[in-house]
Design a protein around this motif. Structure first.
Motif, short mmCIF file in Angstrom:
data_model
loop_
_atom_site.label_atom_id
_atom_site.label_comp_id
_atom_site.label_asym_id
_atom_site.label_seq_id
_atom_site.Cartn_x
_atom_site.Cartn_y
_atom_site.Cartn_z
N LEU A 18 0.80 -1.23 0.00
CA LEU A 18 0.00 0.00 0.00
C LEU A 18 0.83 1.28 0.00
O LEU A 18 0.29 2.35 -0.24
N GLY A 19 2.12 1.20 0.30
CA GLY A 19 2.99 2.35 0.12
C GLY A 19 2.97 3.39 1.22
O GLY A 19 3.57 4.44 1.07
N TRP A 20 2.33 3.12 2.35
CA TRP A 20 2.30 4.14 3.38
C TRP A 20 3.61 4.16 4.19
O TRP A 20 4.37 3.19 4.23
N VAL A 21 3.86 5.28 4.86
CA VAL A 21 4.90 5.41 5.87
C VAL A 21 4.20 5.87 7.14
O VAL A 21 3.63 6.96 7.18
N MET A 22 4.20 5.03 8.16
CA MET A 22 3.50 5.37 9.39
C MET A 22 4.15 6.58 10.06
O MET A 22 5.38 6.70 10.10
N GLY A 23 3.30 7.47 10.57
CA GLY A 23 3.79 8.65 11.25
C GLY A 23 4.29 8.36 12.65
O GLY A 23 4.09 7.26 13.20
N THR A 24 4.93 9.35 13.26
CA THR A 24 5.52 9.18 14.60
C THR A 24 4.46 8.80 15.63
O THR A 24 4.68 7.91 16.47
N GLU A 25 3.29 9.46 15.59
CA GLU A 25 2.24 9.15 16.56
C GLU A 25 1.70 7.74 16.38
O GLU A 25 1.42 7.04 17.37
N GLN A 26 1.55 7.30 15.12
CA GLN A 26 1.09 5.94 14.87
C GLN A 26 2.08 4.92 15.43
O GLN A 26 1.69 3.92 16.04
N ARG A 27 3.36 5.17 15.23
CA ARG A 27 4.38 4.24 15.73
C ARG A 27 4.35 4.17 17.25
O ARG A 27 4.45 3.07 17.83
N ALA A 28 4.22 5.33 17.88
CA ALA A 28 4.17 5.35 19.35
C ALA A 28 2.93 4.60 19.85
O ALA A 28 2.99 3.89 20.87
N HIS A 29 1.82 4.75 19.14
CA HIS A 29 0.59 4.06 19.53
C HIS A 29 0.76 2.54 19.40
O HIS A 29 0.39 1.78 20.30
N LEU A 30 1.37 2.09 18.31
CA LEU A 30 1.59 0.65 18.12
C LEU A 30 2.50 0.11 19.22
O LEU A 30 2.26 -0.97 19.78
N VAL A 31 3.57 0.85 19.54
CA VAL A 31 4.48 0.42 20.60
C VAL A 31 3.75 0.34 21.93
O VAL A 31 3.94 -0.61 22.72
N SER A 32 2.88 1.30 22.20
CA SER A 32 2.12 1.29 23.45
C SER A 32 1.25 0.04 23.56
O SER A 32 1.18 -0.60 24.62
N VAL B 112 1.05 8.67 -16.81
CA VAL B 112 0.30 7.68 -17.59
C VAL B 112 -1.03 7.33 -16.92
O VAL B 112 -2.05 7.14 -17.60
N LEU B 113 -1.03 7.23 -15.60
CA LEU B 113 -2.22 6.74 -14.89
C LEU B 113 -3.06 7.87 -14.29
O LEU B 113 -3.99 7.60 -13.53
N SER B 114 -2.77 9.10 -14.64
CA SER B 114 -3.49 10.24 -14.07
C SER B 114 -5.00 10.05 -14.19
O SER B 114 -5.52 9.69 -15.25
N GLY B 115 -5.69 10.26 -13.07
CA GLY B 115 -7.15 10.12 -13.05
C GLY B 115 -7.62 8.79 -12.48
O GLY B 115 -8.78 8.67 -12.08
N LEU B 116 -6.74 7.78 -12.43
CA LEU B 116 -7.10 6.50 -11.83
C LEU B 116 -6.84 6.57 -10.31
O LEU B 116 -5.93 7.27 -9.86
N PRO B 117 -7.62 5.84 -9.52
CA PRO B 117 -7.56 5.99 -8.05
C PRO B 117 -6.50 5.13 -7.40
O PRO B 117 -6.78 4.28 -6.56
N TYR B 118 -5.23 5.32 -7.74
CA TYR B 118 -4.20 4.45 -7.20
C TYR B 118 -3.59 5.02 -5.92
O TYR B 118 -3.67 6.21 -5.64
N LEU B 119 -2.98 4.11 -5.14
CA LEU B 119 -2.27 4.46 -3.91
C LEU B 119 -0.80 4.18 -4.11
O LEU B 119 -0.44 3.13 -4.67
N ARG B 120 0.05 5.08 -3.61
CA ARG B 120 1.48 4.84 -3.70
C ARG B 120 2.22 5.90 -2.90
O ARG B 120 1.66 6.94 -2.54
N HIS B 121 3.47 5.62 -2.59
CA HIS B 121 4.36 6.64 -2.04
C HIS B 121 5.22 7.14 -3.20
O HIS B 121 5.66 6.34 -4.03
N PRO B 122 5.50 8.43 -3.29
CA PRO B 122 6.24 8.95 -4.44
C PRO B 122 7.68 8.47 -4.52
O PRO B 122 8.34 8.70 -5.54
N SER B 123 8.17 7.76 -3.50
CA SER B 123 9.53 7.22 -3.56
C SER B 123 9.54 5.69 -3.61
O SER B 123 10.60 5.08 -3.42
#
Length: 443
Positions: free
Chosen positions: A235-249, A361-372
């Motif tokens: 899915l290409g996400w990068v979890m944020g600092t608060e999310q990581r802290a919540h998971l650790v908790s 190429v895919l402009s307009g399609l509902p895709y998920l990704r991280h730009p890197s």
């Protein structure tokens, strides 16, 4: 029959065929029998079979009926091996390579041949790797905010082997482990092989639903959680600092082991601290050089709390005994001289360029990704079926993966994952254009 009921029947038959409940060669009910049994119009029953045929799951034989086809995909169309067919454009697997990497290997082999250490490399190595090599990895990981001693680092035969070692050493058959509902296919295969019970954590576009995860922990004896906080695959996400802290908790509250997969983390600059830095007492960190350097360089590493090292070494011994000395010597030399860091930087730029092309190429399609990242997740519209898209693209000489290898839920979403890192830019544009044509034609 409503559209949702119609889709449910197609899904039910497709699932029965894929699971083997309806084996190859099984004669299915006639169109009239199917219509009568399910309260359908005859035309709708015919449409159900037409969709199954378009997926490659059934075939109609004049005068004989409709039969289940052999569903094993041709070589290269499954998740287990890369495409072998000549001319196939591979958007299924990522094995990114840069110009000049062959020369780097040639130079490394020359330097190794001139070293005085060759005799040692022909012998068995310590199960976790030689201490100076483990120290090289520890220094490399320190640049990512990971404070680990050489004694906490173990050399493994690629990140996949690292995951296998972690699961074998720390869990036993029947144990419960939580993972994202859409997750890395290699983890899914390992968990099944080791007879672990995997509980799905619902996912959002930005990370796992951690409130739902906590409810799972309250209701079931969860022992561990598998996660990819820095560049999730697929899915290409990068979890944020608060999310990581919540998971650790949550992990601390319920005494869970965190298994952190960082195979693609090198693509993200200035990422939040990894889980192993936030919860070093309970996190096993797994990564390797297959994506950042080359898939043929099967060198990976595991970082773990000292109390787990002996069990992890036993799992290495039971599976491969030790990592090949020649490969490890090359890999650690490249860690020490900056070659790995240079390749990581170049591949970040390469991945960004490929994502920029995909945006065009895919402009307009509902895709998920991280730009890197090197992959794209493309959800399909309500009436478009992933198997049908994959089959049509196969006929266009483009290999993609559906959601099935990544899903650990009974319901498999209709989506495809596009791997961008295995073909040159000209071929990538051609393949993505074909993806767009097929998706729009079916939608």
């Amino acid at each position: 029959m409503t559209r949702s009921r119609y889709k449910y029947l197609v899904d039910r038959l497709a699932a029965a065929i894929r699971s083997g409940s309806l084996g190859p060669g099984t004669r299915l009910p006639t169109h009239r029998q199917l219509a009568a049994a399910n309260g359908l119009a005859l035309a709708t029953a015919s449409r159900v079979y037409a969709e199954l045929a378009a997926m490659g799951l059934v075939s109609g034989e004049t005068g004989r009926g409709t039969f289940v086809r052999e569903t094993a995909l041709p070589p290269g169309q499954g998740i287990d091996q890369p495409p072998l067919e000549s001319g196939m454009l591979d958007l299924n697997f990522n094995y990114p390579s840069l110009p000049g990497q062959t020369d780097l290997l040639r130079q490394a082999l020359r330097q190794l041949a001139l070293s005085g250490d060759l005799q040692t490399l022909l012998r068995y190595q310590p199960h976790g790797g030689r201490l100076h090599e483990r120290a090289s990895v520890a220094r490399h990981l320190a640049t990512r905010g990971i404070d680990a001693s050489a004694e906490q680092v173990l050399m493994v035969n690629g990140a996949q082997h690292g995951l296998a070692v972690a699961l074998m050493a720390l869990l036993k058959p029947g144990d419960v482990i939580a993972a994202d509902a859409l997750t890395y296919s290699g983890f899914k295969v390992l968990a099944q092989s080791l007879h672990l019970e995997v509980l799905p954590i619902p996912v959002t576009a930005h990370g796992p639903d951690l409130d739902a995860f906590e409810r799972l922990c309250r209701g079931r004896p969860v022992r561990a959680v598998y996660c990819m906080p820095t560049l999730h695959n697929p899915l290409g996400w990068v979890m944020g600092t608060e999310q990581r802290a919540h998971l650790v908790s949550i992990a601390r509250q319920y005494d869970l082991t965190i298994i952190e997969d960082a195979a693609y983390a090198f693509l993200i600059e200035k990422a939040p601290l990894p889980m192993v830095s936030l919860a070093p007492e309970r996190t096993v960190y797994v990564s390797g050089l297959s994506k950042s350097v080359a898939t043929g360089l099967r060198v990976g590493f595991v970082v773990a709390p000292i109390q787990h090292i002996s069990a992890l070494e036993r799992a290495i011994r039971a599976t491969v005994w030790n990592v090949p000395g020649v490969m490890t010597a090359i890999a650690t030399a490249w860690l020490d001289d900056g070659t790995v860091s240079l390749l990581e930087s170049q591949k970040r730029e390469d991945a960004q360029a490929r994502q920029h092309l995909a945006d065009e190429v895919l402009s307009g399609l509902p895709y998920l990704r991280h730009p890197s990242s090197y992959f794209i997740w493309l959800p399909l519209s309500e009436d478009v079926r992933a198997d049908q898209v994959a089959m049509m693209l196969m006929s266009e000489q483009v290999s993609v993966s559906t959601a099935e290898p990544f899903a650990i839920t009974a319901h498999i979403p209709h989506a495809i994952r596009l791997a961008l890192g295995s073909v040159d830019m000209i071929a990538l544009r051609e393949a993505l254009l074909k993806v767009r044509r097929v998706v729009e034609a079916l939608g």
